[in-house]
Scaffold this active site. Structure first.
Site, PDB file in Angstrom:
ATOM      1  CE  LYS A  20      35.908 -18.036 -24.956  1.00  0.00           C
ATOM      2  NZ  LYS A  20      35.862 -17.324 -23.653  1.00  0.00           N
ATOM      3  CB  THR A  21      33.731 -13.672 -29.640  1.00  0.00           C
ATOM      4  OG1 THR A  21      33.289 -14.836 -28.946  1.00  0.00           O
ATOM      5  CG2 THR A  21      32.895 -13.505 -30.898  1.00  0.00           C
TER       6      THR A  21
ATOM      7  CD  GLU B 245      34.670 -17.612 -29.426  1.00  0.00           C
ATOM      8  OE1 GLU B 245      34.136 -17.524 -28.309  1.00  0.00           O
ATOM      9  OE2 GLU B 245      34.180 -17.109 -30.463  1.00  0.00           O
TER      10      GLU B 245
END
Length: 473
Positions: free
Chosen positions: A126-127, A170
């Site tokens: 996700k980052t 995020e």
């Protein structure tokens, strides 16, 4: 858009406990850019404070009740993360005085108001995906606001107040706080049970993603990786509930889906060929690994949903320079390349080591791995060992406990004793790791420090010691 109109009244004079954390410092950056008075505290000094103080934040080292008034008066709200315990003196004082207390996610949700919101979720990736989407939108001159769990290599920042009317964030599932958001565009890269210290069971972990999909706005879209079975099942459930879904991966069939046709490593990155809306597109990715290429495809779909042109997004993704601590190049000494990576789950470790193996070429792969959390080490010791067996030399450190108390019998040795196919060294003494790493590394090798704890500090020391030993210092 007016900064004054965007700032929620409750956050006009905010005090952030643990302001040096990745998420909290990002919120502070955006608040300051929107004209808020910001104060905060942390247990120790941080490089993030240089910029925040320059922007006007009042930051105290050490946490005391009187810090609430460090900006000249009582704050309009106190912002905390899940890591802040109930007996924290500043949190206790805020509650005693009746000052509103907001979770970090609640503050971020307030800053999202008035924007078209894209939230990137998933157990892994996700980052990187959030960062790719942000850089691609910036390349299209859309100036998004963003809040990311890592610093972009392009700007060195983890957050920004933009004027483009888009907010990219995020979305952290670790404590379920992402259920506060109501995105127009939601991406789920994968769903693999983790953070069971909070969620309790794998079923509860999966269920929180189902609830997240229900938070998507009625006119919004869910973007998922169809190659990940739990994510694909999530998509089917969401679709049955009336949510519009777009998929990416090798097995998709829909006209609006992005079918991955092939991936070809190239230099320090690769090229992923996709089929989208009847066209075949070669998407260049400047960071290594097929998993990173898949993240880029997710970012591409999300960007089109936010109104960005396909060609501009592709150009932006090709220029993406990575995120701090995501296979970050630290330097070269004595013929050894040294990288640092945040991977701290077996799936992440395996995916990254596959990419590292290609980047190493004819050289060996040397990994210095630090397990993160006693609960995760105990639960996934065998899986960590299997992933680390992809390396040639592995140094396993002791567990970085973070928020957890030590558990008898749970050490890095649980992982080290299960590794096969690689030469293994268990080194519980942190101050001896640099010497050991320099004894193991040979010219042509690629050495990577890996984990979510203070293992990240070792890269520069390894480089300095390699230089000293080679006589080039």
């Amino acid at each position: 858009m007016s900064s004054e109109l965007e700032l929620p009244e409750l956050l006009t004079r905010a005090h952030l406990i643990g302001i040096g954390g990745a998420g909290m410092s990002g919120i502070a950056r955006i608040l300051l850019a929107r004209g808020a008075q910001v104060s905060g505290s942390d247990a120790k000094d941080s490089r993030a404070f240089l910029t925040l103080r320059a922007q006007g934040a009042r930051i105290e080292i050490g946490q005391r009740a009187e810090n609430l008034d460090s900006a000249g008066g009582a704050p309009s709200a106190v912002v905390v993360s899940t890591a802040i315990k109930g007996d924290n003196p500043e949190l206790a004082a805020a509650r005693e005085r009746g000052i509103p207390v907001l979770h970090r996610a609640e503050a971020l949700a307030g800053l999202m108001e008035g924007h078209r919101v894209a939230c990137i979720a998933g157990t892994h990736g996700k980052t990187s995906t959030t960062s790719m989407l942000t850089v691609a939108l910036q390349h299209c001159r859309l100036d998004p606001s963003f809040a990311i769990g890592g610093d972009l290599n392009e700007s060195g920042a983890n957050a920004h107040h933009g004027e483009g009317g888009i907010f990219v964030a995020e979305a952290d599932e670790s404590d379920g706080s992402f259920l506060i958001y109501s995105p127009s565009v939601a991406v789920v890269t994968n769903v693999e049970p983790d953070h069971l210290d909070h969620h309790g069971t794998a079923e509860a972990y999966v269920a929180v993603f189902t609830e997240f999909a229900k938070r998507i706005r009625p006119d919004g879209v869910l973007i998922v990786c169809a190659d990940d079975a739990p994510a694909a099942e999530l998509a089917a459930r969401a679709e049955a509930d009336g949510v519009r879904v777009r998929r990416y991966g090798h097995s998709v069939t829909g006209h609006d889906d992005a079918k991955i046709l092939s991936y070809t490593p190239s230099g320090d990155g690769g090229v992923v060929r996709i089929s989208l809306s009847g066209k075949e597109i070669d998407l260049k990715v400047a960071v290594p690994g097929e998993h990173m290429a898949a993240n880029a495809v997710a970012a591409l779909l999300a960007g089109t949903e936010l109104g960005a042109p396909l060609d501009g997004l592709a150009d932006g993704l090709a220029a993406f320079g990575g995120v701090r601590r995501r296979f970050e190049f630290k330097g070269r000494a004595a013929g050894v390349r040294v990288y640092d990576d945040y991977a701290h789950h077996p799936t992440e470790v395996a995916a990254q080591l596959h990419a590292v193996r290609h980047a190493a070429g004819d050289g060996r792969v040397v990994v210095i791995f630090q397990p993160h959390l006693y609960s995760r080490t105990k639960l996934f010791a065998t899986e960590f060992a299997e992933a680390l067996s992809l390396a040639d030399e592995v140094v396993v450190l002791n567990v970085y406990g973070a928020r957890e108390e030590p558990e008898p019998g749970v050490t890095g040795a649980l992982i080290a004793e299960r590794i096969s196919g690689a030469t293994v060294h268990y080194e519980p003494a942190f101050d001896r790791v640099v010497t050991l790493a320099c004894e193991l590394a040979e010219p042509g090798d690629l050495l990577v420090t890996m984990g979510a704890g203070d293992v990240t500090q070792l890269g520069p020391d390894v480089l300095a010691e390699l230089d000293r030993r080679s006589g080039t210092d």
